[in-house]
Scaffold this motif. Sequence first.
Motif, mmCIF file in Angstrom:
data_model
loop_
_atom_site.group_PDB
_atom_site.id
_atom_site.type_symbol
_atom_site.label_atom_id
_atom_site.label_comp_id
_atom_site.label_asym_id
_atom_site.label_seq_id
_atom_site.Cartn_x
_atom_site.Cartn_y
_atom_site.Cartn_z
ATOM 1 N N LEU A 1 -82.807 -12.345 -69.419
ATOM 2 C CA LEU A 1 -82.778 -11.112 -68.643
ATOM 3 C C LEU A 1 -81.903 -10.086 -69.346
ATOM 4 C CD1 LEU A 1 -82.221 -12.432 -64.991
ATOM 5 C CD2 LEU A 1 -84.337 -11.469 -65.902
ATOM 6 N N ALA A 2 -82.310 -8.834 -69.260
ATOM 7 C CA ALA A 2 -81.423 -7.731 -69.617
ATOM 8 C C ALA A 2 -80.818 -7.196 -68.321
ATOM 9 C CB ALA A 2 -82.201 -6.630 -70.333
ATOM 10 N N TYR A 3 -79.743 -6.425 -68.446
ATOM 11 C CA TYR A 3 -79.122 -5.833 -67.256
ATOM 12 C C TYR A 3 -78.938 -4.340 -67.466
ATOM 13 C CZ TYR A 3 -78.269 -10.145 -64.740
ATOM 14 O OH TYR A 3 -78.438 -11.303 -64.028
ATOM 15 N N LEU A 4 -79.099 -3.614 -66.379
ATOM 16 C CA LEU A 4 -78.915 -2.158 -66.381
ATOM 17 C C LEU A 4 -77.775 -1.805 -65.445
ATOM 18 C CD1 LEU A 4 -81.608 0.603 -66.208
ATOM 19 C CD2 LEU A 4 -79.785 0.598 -64.518
ATOM 20 N N VAL A 5 -76.864 -0.943 -65.916
ATOM 21 C CA VAL A 5 -75.763 -0.458 -65.091
ATOM 22 C C VAL A 5 -75.780 1.065 -65.146
ATOM 23 C CG1 VAL A 5 -73.257 -0.354 -64.770
ATOM 24 C CG2 VAL A 5 -74.337 -2.511 -65.429
ATOM 25 N N GLY A 6 -75.887 1.700 -63.973
ATOM 26 C CA GLY A 6 -75.877 3.148 -63.876
ATOM 27 C C GLY A 6 -74.544 3.668 -63.381
ATOM 28 N N PRO A 7 -74.477 4.955 -63.054
ATOM 29 C CA PRO A 7 -73.220 5.548 -62.592
ATOM 30 C C PRO A 7 -72.626 4.867 -61.371
ATOM 31 C CG PRO A 7 -74.803 7.258 -63.160
ATOM 32 C CD PRO A 7 -75.544 5.960 -63.212
ATOM 33 N N GLN A 8 -73.460 4.246 -60.532
ATOM 34 C CA GLN A 8 -72.931 3.587 -59.342
ATOM 35 C C GLN A 8 -72.340 2.220 -59.646
ATOM 36 O OE1 GLN A 8 -76.060 3.560 -56.440
ATOM 37 N NE2 GLN A 8 -75.976 5.789 -56.110
ATOM 38 N N GLY B 1 -78.023 -5.046 -72.865
ATOM 39 C CA GLY B 1 -77.408 -4.338 -71.747
ATOM 40 C C GLY B 1 -77.705 -2.857 -71.834
ATOM 41 N N ILE B 2 -78.104 -2.247 -70.723
ATOM 42 C CA ILE B 2 -78.480 -0.834 -70.675
ATOM 43 C C ILE B 2 -77.454 -0.088 -69.839
ATOM 44 C CG2 ILE B 2 -80.302 0.807 -70.058
ATOM 45 C CD1 ILE B 2 -82.168 -1.745 -69.998
ATOM 46 N N GLY B 3 -76.948 1.011 -70.377
ATOM 47 C CA GLY B 3 -75.992 1.843 -69.642
ATOM 48 C C GLY B 3 -76.505 3.257 -69.476
ATOM 49 N N LEU B 4 -76.430 3.777 -68.271
ATOM 50 C CA LEU B 4 -76.809 5.162 -67.985
ATOM 51 C C LEU B 4 -75.553 5.935 -67.616
ATOM 52 C CD1 LEU B 4 -79.928 4.516 -65.708
ATOM 53 C CD2 LEU B 4 -79.834 4.652 -68.200
ATOM 54 N N GLY B 5 -75.538 7.210 -67.933
ATOM 55 C CA GLY B 5 -74.357 8.002 -67.588
ATOM 56 C C GLY B 5 -74.571 9.466 -67.826
ATOM 57 N N ARG B 6 -73.679 10.259 -67.266
ATOM 58 C CA ARG B 6 -73.742 11.709 -67.450
ATOM 59 C C ARG B 6 -73.183 12.124 -68.802
ATOM 60 N NH1 ARG B 6 -73.069 10.542 -62.107
ATOM 61 N NH2 ARG B 6 -70.994 9.772 -62.578
ATOM 62 N N ASN C 1 -70.911 1.667 -69.440
ATOM 63 C CA ASN C 1 -71.822 0.940 -68.558
ATOM 64 C C ASN C 1 -72.681 -0.056 -69.332
ATOM 65 O OD1 ASN C 1 -70.913 2.241 -66.273
ATOM 66 N ND2 ASN C 1 -72.460 3.856 -66.351
ATOM 67 N N ALA C 2 -73.062 0.316 -70.572
ATOM 68 C CA ALA C 2 -73.840 -0.605 -71.401
ATOM 69 C C ALA C 2 -73.017 -1.838 -71.758
ATOM 70 C CB ALA C 2 -74.326 0.104 -72.660
ATOM 71 N N GLU C 3 -71.730 -1.655 -72.024
ATOM 72 C CA GLU C 3 -70.853 -2.785 -72.327
ATOM 73 C C GLU C 3 -70.757 -3.728 -71.131
ATOM 74 O OE1 GLU C 3 -68.474 -5.449 -74.125
ATOM 75 O OE2 GLU C 3 -69.428 -3.722 -75.102
ATOM 76 N N GLN C 4 -70.619 -3.155 -69.939
ATOM 77 C CA GLN C 4 -70.591 -3.990 -68.730
ATOM 78 C C GLN C 4 -71.915 -4.731 -68.562
ATOM 79 O OE1 GLN C 4 -69.760 -1.827 -65.094
ATOM 80 N NE2 GLN C 4 -70.451 -3.510 -63.801
ATOM 81 N N ALA C 5 -73.024 -4.040 -68.843
ATOM 82 C CA ALA C 5 -74.350 -4.642 -68.663
ATOM 83 C C ALA C 5 -74.593 -5.778 -69.653
ATOM 84 C CB ALA C 5 -75.431 -3.570 -68.807
ATOM 85 N N VAL C 6 -74.199 -5.612 -70.931
ATOM 86 C CA VAL C 6 -74.455 -6.660 -71.917
ATOM 87 C C VAL C 6 -73.566 -7.872 -71.652
ATOM 88 C CG1 VAL C 6 -72.807 -6.001 -73.728
ATOM 89 C CG2 VAL C 6 -75.033 -6.980 -74.350
ATOM 90 N N ARG D 1 -80.578 12.761 -69.206
ATOM 91 C CA ARG D 1 -79.293 12.087 -69.268
ATOM 92 C C ARG D 1 -79.289 11.022 -70.355
ATOM 93 N NH1 ARG D 1 -78.404 10.092 -63.339
ATOM 94 N NH2 ARG D 1 -77.178 8.573 -64.477
ATOM 95 N N ILE D 2 -78.098 10.708 -70.842
ATOM 96 C CA ILE D 2 -77.950 9.752 -71.917
ATOM 97 C C ILE D 2 -78.203 8.331 -71.423
ATOM 98 C CG2 ILE D 2 -76.289 8.739 -73.537
ATOM 99 C CD1 ILE D 2 -77.226 11.457 -74.364
ATOM 100 N N ALA D 3 -78.927 7.566 -72.237
ATOM 101 C CA ALA D 3 -79.119 6.140 -71.989
ATOM 102 C C ALA D 3 -78.750 5.401 -73.265
ATOM 103 C CB ALA D 3 -80.559 5.840 -71.585
ATOM 104 N N ILE D 4 -77.903 4.386 -73.146
ATOM 105 C CA ILE D 4 -77.465 3.606 -74.304
ATOM 106 C C ILE D 4 -77.765 2.137 -74.047
ATOM 107 C CG2 ILE D 4 -75.441 2.768 -75.569
ATOM 108 C CD1 ILE D 4 -74.313 5.535 -75.506
ATOM 109 N N VAL D 5 -78.375 1.507 -75.039
ATOM 110 C CA VAL D 5 -78.687 0.088 -74.959
ATOM 111 C C VAL D 5 -77.842 -0.648 -76.002
ATOM 112 C CG1 VAL D 5 -80.502 -1.660 -75.045
ATOM 113 C CG2 VAL D 5 -81.052 0.688 -74.315
ATOM 114 N N VAL D 6 -77.137 -1.680 -75.577
ATOM 115 C CA VAL D 6 -76.404 -2.550 -76.496
ATOM 116 C C VAL D 6 -77.210 -3.834 -76.659
ATOM 117 C CG1 VAL D 6 -74.319 -3.916 -76.868
ATOM 118 C CG2 VAL D 6 -74.139 -1.615 -75.901
ATOM 119 N N VAL D 7 -77.551 -4.151 -77.906
ATOM 120 C CA VAL D 7 -78.271 -5.391 -78.218
ATOM 121 C C VAL D 7 -77.327 -6.254 -79.052
ATOM 122 C CG1 VAL D 7 -80.317 -6.424 -79.247
ATOM 123 C CG2 VAL D 7 -80.449 -4.145 -78.201
#
Length: 442
Positions: A334-341, A306-311, A319-324, A216-222
């Motif tokens: 701290l970094a934050y991770l947001v997944g599909p949930q 911020g790390i975003g996971l998704g299908r 999700n990465a935008e929400q996490a950053v 699955r795709i993982a995107i990190v926003v720095v």
Amino acid sequence: MPTHRGPATEVVAIGVIGAEPFVHRLAAVAREDSTTAHRLVTAAYEREKHAREAAMRIADDVDVLLFAGPLPYDVAMSHGALPVPATYVPTGGVALPTALLRGVLGGAVDPARVSIDSVLERDVRETYVDLDLPSDEVHVMEYHDNVSPEQFFDFHQDLFAAGRTSGAITTVPSVAQRLEDAGTPHLAMAPAALTLRNALRTARLLGSGARLEDSRIAIVVVRLPSSFLPQRTSASNYWYQELRLSLHRALLPDARRMDAAVLERDEHSYLVVTTLGSLRSATSNFARAPFLGSIAEVLTVEAEVGIGLGRTTLEAEENAEQAVTQAGDSGGGLAYLVGPQGNPVPLPATQEAPTPAQEPAEDPHRETLRQIVGALDDQDDASRIVDAERISRIQGVTLRTARRTLRTLVDAGLAWPMPPARAQKVGRPPIRYQLLDERLGT
């Protein structure tokens, strides 16, 4: 390169953990199915207490681990989660009547006066009823996750020494060896070929699911913090341009290790695009944040990660935008991770720092299973086999939520997928799940 971390492939690598006779027998059964794409990697042990050690020897080379039974599985899991999904060959089934028949034909034990371990007592009683055999002098010791091989041996040996049994039937190889050494008549109850084939199918399902999950795709926003942004970005802001270039250079070493692409997102941030499997490996299964440590070594600025996971790529980026944003609001460090949930999870720069992501998450899963099992009991359903449609009706939720619930129970070791039932109508049959309510304890 580990199979479960490498490029997508149709071949599922199954790690087989057990005593040597079990490993050879399961390999023989697996070889019979030449139409299925799977590869076995075996690790044998002499005693069940070495199950985790054997599993860890091959964990990096497989997609899923298949243990000889619930006892070695629980021994391996008692020291922490394994690097890949794991399941085990269930006890009982057609193996019990087969063992009883061997006892009658070979005269090793009298099936009417015997001790049996590992199998559920209700299954033993039902089998004796089906075979029209008396079971008044049959003694059963069920398996629970706190039962040891020594306790099984003492159970059999004490009954035989007291003259209450003619011998023992055991599923545990080390117990069989000790009974042999003690001169106690016994039979080893090995899983039937059908049970082994079903266990292999279950392992393939888990391994395929894990590999798909890792792809699955993982995107990190720095992003540079807003306090460092100039009021107007232009070519004349040389110090800021240099800061951006330094940030880019700081990202590249970690990005190369996770085979990721680093892309300019806007004047203030970069995108790092990779897969979930690569990111999981680079962060020790999300025990620490990516990039924070390397950025701190190069810059005096605490970047927001911020790390975003998704299908899909779109879902992962949202999700990465929400996490950053969450990382920026937290004040740094701290970094934050947001997944599909959609629940933000904080990750520290170093693995040693405690984080909520490392807290055990079994209690809510066990409560979910307890509620489902209670509903099944109210409906007089003791099979503990369900599909997403059944869970949807029980919990009053959508099918999508029900599927997520079942996958969560599998991840928590409280259920395992079974081969789909034969289709009664056109279309893909639903996946059924075996609920492991015995893991709830008392």
